[in-house]
Write a protein that holds these residues in place. Sequence first.
Motif, PDB file in Angstrom:
ATOM      1  N   PHE A   1     -13.376  -1.202   0.415  1.00 45.32           N
ATOM      2  CA  PHE A   1     -13.154   0.215   0.139  1.00 45.32           C
ATOM      3  C   PHE A   1     -11.768   0.379  -0.484  1.00 45.32           C
ATOM      4  CE2 PHE A   1     -11.090   4.171   1.342  1.00 45.32           C
ATOM      5  CZ  PHE A   1     -11.928   5.072   0.696  1.00 45.32           C
ATOM      6  N   THR A   2     -11.745   0.973  -1.639  1.00 48.95           N
ATOM      7  CA  THR A   2     -10.456   1.181  -2.317  1.00 48.95           C
ATOM      8  C   THR A   2     -10.518   2.458  -3.141  1.00 48.95           C
ATOM      9  OG1 THR A   2      -8.856   0.237  -3.836  1.00 48.95           O
ATOM     10  CG2 THR A   2     -11.153  -0.284  -4.272  1.00 48.95           C
ATOM     11  N   THR A   3      -9.346   3.048  -3.355  1.00 48.66           N
ATOM     12  CA  THR A   3      -9.298   4.212  -4.240  1.00 48.66           C
ATOM     13  C   THR A   3      -8.562   3.864  -5.530  1.00 48.66           C
ATOM     14  OG1 THR A   3      -7.278   4.923  -3.171  1.00 48.66           O
ATOM     15  CG2 THR A   3      -9.324   5.865  -2.325  1.00 48.66           C
ATOM     16  N   LYS A   4      -8.183   2.555  -5.604  1.00 51.52           N
ATOM     17  CA  LYS A   4      -7.388   2.148  -6.778  1.00 51.52           C
ATOM     18  C   LYS A   4      -8.280   1.448  -7.786  1.00 51.52           C
ATOM     19  CE  LYS A   4      -3.920   1.240  -3.356  1.00 51.52           C
ATOM     20  NZ  LYS A   4      -3.454   0.167  -2.495  1.00 51.52           N
TER      21      LYS A   4
ATOM     22  N   LEU B   1     -11.355   3.577   5.924  1.00 53.31           N
ATOM     23  CA  LEU B   1     -10.152   2.854   5.528  1.00 53.31           C
ATOM     24  C   LEU B   1     -10.257   1.346   5.750  1.00 53.31           C
ATOM     25  CD1 LEU B   1      -7.673   4.165   4.372  1.00 53.31           C
ATOM     26  CD2 LEU B   1      -6.592   4.028   6.591  1.00 53.31           C
TER      27      LEU B   1
ATOM     28  N   MET C   1      -8.772  -4.150  -4.518  1.00 55.56           N
ATOM     29  CA  MET C   1      -9.933  -4.927  -4.064  1.00 55.56           C
ATOM     30  C   MET C   1     -10.514  -4.373  -2.761  1.00 55.56           C
ATOM     31  SD  MET C   1      -8.972  -8.826  -4.820  1.00 55.56           S
ATOM     32  CE  MET C   1     -10.533  -9.341  -4.198  1.00 55.56           C
ATOM     33  N   GLY C   2      -9.732  -3.544  -2.085  1.00 59.58           N
ATOM     34  CA  GLY C   2     -10.236  -2.948  -0.831  1.00 59.58           C
ATOM     35  C   GLY C   2     -10.337  -3.923   0.314  1.00 59.58           C
TER      36      GLY C   2
ATOM     37  N   ASN D   1       0.834  -1.206   0.000  1.00 60.65           N
ATOM     38  CA  ASN D   1       0.000   0.000   0.000  1.00 60.65           C
ATOM     39  C   ASN D   1       0.867   1.253   0.000  1.00 60.65           C
ATOM     40  OD1 ASN D   1      -2.476  -1.159  -0.088  1.00 60.65           O
ATOM     41  ND2 ASN D   1      -2.898  -1.007   2.107  1.00 60.65           N
TER      42      ASN D   1
ATOM     43  N   GLY E   1      -7.366  -5.420   1.709  1.00 62.58           N
ATOM     44  CA  GLY E   1      -6.090  -5.510   2.411  1.00 62.58           C
ATOM     45  C   GLY E   1      -6.148  -5.037   3.849  1.00 62.58           C
ATOM     46  N   LEU E   2      -6.571  -3.798   4.091  1.00 63.27           N
ATOM     47  CA  LEU E   2      -6.505  -3.247   5.453  1.00 63.27           C
ATOM     48  C   LEU E   2      -7.501  -3.923   6.388  1.00 63.27           C
ATOM     49  CD1 LEU E   2      -5.872   0.552   4.917  1.00 63.27           C
ATOM     50  CD2 LEU E   2      -4.310  -1.198   5.727  1.00 63.27           C
TER      51      LEU E   2
ATOM     52  N   ASP F   1       5.856   5.554   5.153  1.00 60.49           N
ATOM     53  CA  ASP F   1       6.139   6.015   3.788  1.00 60.49           C
ATOM     54  C   ASP F   1       6.178   7.530   3.765  1.00 60.49           C
ATOM     55  OD1 ASP F   1       3.530   7.237   3.014  1.00 60.49           O
ATOM     56  OD2 ASP F   1       2.770   5.202   3.412  1.00 60.49           O
TER      57      ASP F   1
ATOM     58  N   ALA G   1       0.990   4.022  -2.916  1.00 62.41           N
ATOM     59  CA  ALA G   1       0.558   5.401  -2.652  1.00 62.41           C
ATOM     60  C   ALA G   1       1.617   6.388  -3.131  1.00 62.41           C
ATOM     61  CB  ALA G   1       0.288   5.576  -1.157  1.00 62.41           C
TER      62      ALA G   1
HETATM   63  P1  ADP Z   1      -6.533  -1.790  -1.784  1.00 62.87           P
HETATM   64  O1  ADP Z   1      -5.082  -1.717  -1.553  1.00 62.87           O
HETATM   65  O2  ADP Z   1      -6.963  -3.028  -2.522  1.00 62.87           O
HETATM   66  O3  ADP Z   1      -7.152  -0.549  -2.316  1.00 62.87           O
HETATM   67  P2  ADP Z   1      -6.641  -1.592   1.101  1.00 62.87           P
HETATM   68  O4  ADP Z   1      -7.653  -1.958   2.069  1.00 62.87           O
HETATM   69  O5  ADP Z   1      -5.299  -2.169   1.320  1.00 62.87           O
HETATM   70  O6  ADP Z   1      -7.219  -1.978  -0.319  1.00 62.87           O
HETATM   71  O7  ADP Z   1      -6.512  -0.045   1.077  1.00 62.87           O
HETATM   72  C1  ADP Z   1      -7.627   0.778   1.029  1.00 62.87           C
HETATM   73  C2  ADP Z   1      -7.327   2.184   0.656  1.00 62.87           C
HETATM   74  O8  ADP Z   1      -6.557   2.812   1.673  1.00 62.87           O
HETATM   75  C3  ADP Z   1      -6.451   2.297  -0.546  1.00 62.87           C
HETATM   76  O9  ADP Z   1      -7.209   2.239  -1.742  1.00 62.87           O
HETATM   77  C4  ADP Z   1      -5.816   3.636  -0.340  1.00 62.87           C
HETATM   78  O10 ADP Z   1      -6.622   4.688  -0.860  1.00 62.87           O
HETATM   79  C5  ADP Z   1      -5.715   3.825   1.126  1.00 62.87           C
HETATM   80  N1  ADP Z   1      -4.344   3.590   1.645  1.00 62.87           N
HETATM   81  C6  ADP Z   1      -3.871   2.448   2.203  1.00 62.87           C
HETATM   82  N2  ADP Z   1      -2.584   2.600   2.611  1.00 62.87           N
HETATM   83  C7  ADP Z   1      -2.227   3.903   2.318  1.00 62.87           C
HETATM   84  C8  ADP Z   1      -1.012   4.690   2.495  1.00 62.87           C
HETATM   85  N3  ADP Z   1       0.117   4.167   3.069  1.00 62.87           N
HETATM   86  N4  ADP Z   1      -1.039   5.961   2.067  1.00 62.87           N
HETATM   87  C9  ADP Z   1      -2.157   6.499   1.492  1.00 62.87           C
HETATM   88  N5  ADP Z   1      -3.319   5.815   1.302  1.00 62.87           N
HETATM   89  C10 ADP Z   1      -3.358   4.519   1.694  1.00 62.87           C
END
Ligand code: ADP
Length: 696
Positions: free
Chosen positions: A644-647, A639, A651-652, A585, A654-655, A626, A589
């Motif tokens: 939930f994802t911004t990519k 988060l 897949m949203g 992540n 991970g966290l 980072d 980012a």
């Molecule tokens: P994915 O990586 O599949 O999008 P995650 O649950 O890992 O799903 O992350 C969700 C969202 O959290 C990401 O789409 C991103 O927008 C934000 N994010 C996660 N880690 C960071 C980071 N280190 N810096 C900025 N944004 C982050």
Amino acid sequence: MSAADPAPSFFTLFRPRPGSAQLRWSLWAVLIALVAALLVTLVWLAGRYEASQVQSKLERDTADALTDIRAGLTRNVQSLQALQSQHPPAAVWKSEAAGLLREHREWLRIEWRDSTLATVAFVDTPFRAPPFVRLGRGNAQADVALACANARRVSGPAYSGSYFLPQLDGLGLEVMELCLPQVTAGHLTGYMIATYSLSEILAGLVGPQLRRSQEVAFTEADGTRLAVHGSVRRGSRVFTAQQLLDLPGSTMVLRTDSWRGAPDLFPNVLTALVTAMSIALVAVLVLLGKDMRLRLRAEQDLADALAFRKAMEDSLVTGLRARDLRGHITYVNPAFCQMVGFTAEELLGHATPAPYWPPELADQYHTRQQIRLTGQLAPPREGYESVFMRKDGSRFPVLIIEAPLINAHGMQTGWMSAFLDISEQRRVEELSRASQERLQATARLATVGEMASLLSHELNQPLAAISSYASGSINLLKAKAAAGVGADADRTDPLADIEVAMRRIAEQAERAGKVIKSVHDFVRRRDKDREPVTPQVLLDAIMPLVSLQARKLGVRVQVKLKPGLPSVLCDRTMVEQVLLNLARNAMQAMDQAQVPDPSLVIEVRKAAPVSPSEGAKGWLEFSVTDVGPGIPEPIQERLFTPFFTTKSEGMGLGLSLCRTVVEQHGGFLGFEPHRPQGTIFRFTLPAATTMAAVPA
Ligand code: ADP
């Protein structure tokens, strides 16, 4: 009442039957009426008995008084006879008569008359004014003559009837004449006449004790009062006794009246005793009535409590079962019957093995029950799990919570157990476990898919290197063959170059193999057991993959790991995945934001103790830092929300997965902004060994 109700008789016993209360009250009314009648009769009888006692005493006293009067009158006659026996001259007679009058207050006058009833001499009583002044003696002549005629006839004393003699003071006296004939040598020579005052007769001749407590009176036969003497008290109740005073020539009635003093309620000890006993009896009755009312109320309360208990039992979904100290079933509720499929009749009184014990586990259950019944081991408060068998033979898991049954005397009479059918709970748990596993697998596959694309990219590098080293070596070999051996002796040995190229090929192949293997390991490792793993080992496992991506994105990776840190107790694969996700992540980012000098710091150190109660065992803190764009506020809130994802290709998951994994280990995962730019993700994991044992 349902078939499952184990105590129907007990319950019906306390349910008030219609009409029974009415019957009870009428019985009480009859009892009270009977007791009241008995008491009234007793008191009345006692009163009557006492009255009869008083009456007979009064009769006796009156008879005694009559005897006294008769004796007194006879004595007086004798005194009169003695007065005349010596034939004294008139002067002597007078003085003797005056002496007699002084002794006898009942006489008002003594007269000596000749045979023609002419007065020879007379003496009046010294105690009062001359009695005949007002009336004149001549007016009484008829009475005197009658008495003397009688006396002559019977040759003895005779009395006249009584008559009223008015006095000078306006009052009067009831008097009576006594005539005593004088006979000398068979010839009547004269008469002695004594005038009696009737009231003085009563005063002088009746015993003083009788006069003191009673009223004594002479009355005529028709009840007309002639003379009265004695106490003048009046009371509520009068006792009367009468005796006839039969004198020659005159007849009177001696009447005695006795009064009972008011209030006259408890005339004597007997009546008082009976009354006291009656009051005691009534008091006992009242107390009994009160006690019965209390009992009735308690009965009613008990019936209510039983009805409440039954309603509660019937509504329970928890199975209840009671056993006595021999292990026999004494009670089951409808929920338990429904759970095991047996009726209450089939279960009640049943000893071991219970019909709901699976045969293959019966021995084990029997041992457990023996231990329980001997009281050696108290059942765990939170209950224990077991497996029961329904009537149709199917097995199901139950949670059993047991508690001793204590009776009203504080004695243990058995055990009460509550049962929860946990098959549904088990099914849900299994479902959620499976779905979580699927989720994890999906997430891992997503990571692996991404890694695979990275791998293919990265493997190009070693493969291209291998390929170019290989074609270089081939060229060298070809050139050597064309020039021939020794043709160009001063040139360097091509074999040495080929050897170097071959070593490079081997290195690159090895590197490619490592990369493949790490992905392979990551995908294949499925054991979920927690094990102590040093942070170094965790980082070593993920570093090839992290480096791979870092090299692609041009990120500088720095690992800060203090030597001597303890191992963490964790599910290795999952924690590696957490670290990988966070690192990936962070790198993505920074890449997206086109950060000029992207760098990533992975650090492991001891976490500051949160509270002293944590004990000697501490926690390790992993952080991934980072220098990316940071996380804007609206995104922060969502988060950890799954999907939930911004990519565009994200897949949203991970966290949310990372947080689940860390929390499953008892740790905490959070983030904070990194100054001047970027984000720090931190999570904690429990140390496997005590911190103190590990050198800092
Ligand atoms: P994915 O990586 O599949 O999008 P995650 O649950 O890992 O799903 O992350 C969700 C969202 O959290 C990401 O789409 C991103 O927008 C934000 N994010 C996660 N880690 C960071 C980071 N280190 N810096 C900025 N944004 C982050």
